[in-house]
Write an enzyme that holds these catalytic residues in place. Structure first.
Site, mmCIF file in Angstrom:
data_model
loop_
_atom_site.group_PDB
_atom_site.id
_atom_site.type_symbol
_atom_site.label_atom_id
_atom_site.label_comp_id
_atom_site.label_asym_id
_atom_site.label_seq_id
_atom_site.Cartn_x
_atom_site.Cartn_y
_atom_site.Cartn_z
ATOM 1 C CG ASP A 194 -1.740 1.205 1.381
ATOM 2 O OD1 ASP A 194 -1.198 2.253 1.801
ATOM 3 O OD2 ASP A 194 -2.930 1.141 1.064
ATOM 4 C CG ASP B 199 -1.122 7.640 -12.337
ATOM 5 O OD1 ASP B 199 -2.296 7.998 -12.127
ATOM 6 O OD2 ASP B 199 -0.747 7.140 -13.412
#
Length: 251
Positions: A114, A132
């Protein structure tokens, strides 16, 4: 995650989808190193803002997608070390199988994690951080919160740059930009939205950036000669949007 990963091809362009028509990444098959999507080219405008002889040496990319940004930097900046954090291992597998993601452990470190947790738990710093990352519903989640942007600020070297892909949704991107500005002492701006609806935000640390638009255009010509990346349309839109007061870009 349970979303399907779809690979499609049309008119010589291969695209990545997370179970919808939303394009998560694209590659022109005949030119796999080229930045196919407008917003990816716009994110690379950050390359014009610091000394090209030294910048960037260490890059962190959060969100892999079709690996367009990763491949561009890998190919054209051979002295640069890249770390890519991608939460979904199937995306990495798809990028390797369908989008020519290089395998080079000496320069390219792919981490399955993550992004917000990774940046909180690792203290390495970078010249450039590119964010992004979206889920199947085009939501950035923790990657669009104040603690994350503050952590990005802490992980940048002096004279470092953060670049974030913000989607220009119906409710707008201003709240996201304000969070970035809050984290970077107001030293951030958003480029005018490109045709896809993406809005690219850039934030900086260290020395104040003050570059005349004419100098930016000169550097853009040099970058195009080196990499075939044409940022002149981006600079024209900056000029038209009056983002450069007195002909000078200031961040």
């Amino acid at each position: 995650m349970s979303f399907p990963i779809d690979i499609r091809e049309q008119a010589g362009v291969r695209t990545l989808h997370f179970g919808s028509d939303w394009i998560q990444g694209a590659m022109r098959i005949a030119r796999p190193w080229r930045l196919e999507l407008d917003y990816t080219r716009e994110m690379m405008a950050s390359l014009l803002l610091r000394d090209a002889a030294r910048f960037p040496r260490n890059v962190l990319l959060i969100g892999l997608g079709a690996a367009s940004l990763t491949k561009f930097i890998y190919r054209h900046y051979p002295l640069t070390e890249l770390t890519v954090v991608e939460i979904e291992p199937r995306v990495v597998a798809a990028a390797r199988q369908f989008f020519k993601l290089p395998e080079d452990a000496s320069r390219l470190n792919i981490v399955i994690a993550d992004g917000s947790q990774y940046i909180a738990n690792h203290d390495k710093t970078y010249d450039l951080i590119l964010v992004d990352g979206f889920d199947a519903n085009a939501r950035p989640g923790e990657l669009n919160r104040l603690p994350f942007y503050r952590m990005c600020r802490a992980r940048l070297n002096n004279n470092g740059i953060l670049v974030v892909n913000l989607l220009g949704r119906s409710r707008g991107y201003q709240s996201s930009l304000e969070r970035i500005k809050t984290s970077f002492d107001q030293r951030a701006l958003a480029f005018p939205s490109c045709d896809s609806g993406n809005v690219i935000a850039i934030a900086t640390t260290g020395e104040k950036i003050e570059i005349a638009l004419n100098e930016l255009k000169k550097q853009a010509h040099e970058l195009k000669a080196k990499t075939d990346l044409n940022l002149l349309p981006t600079l024209v839109r900056l000029e038209q949007a009056k983002s450069c007061a007195g002909g000078i870009l200031t961040i």
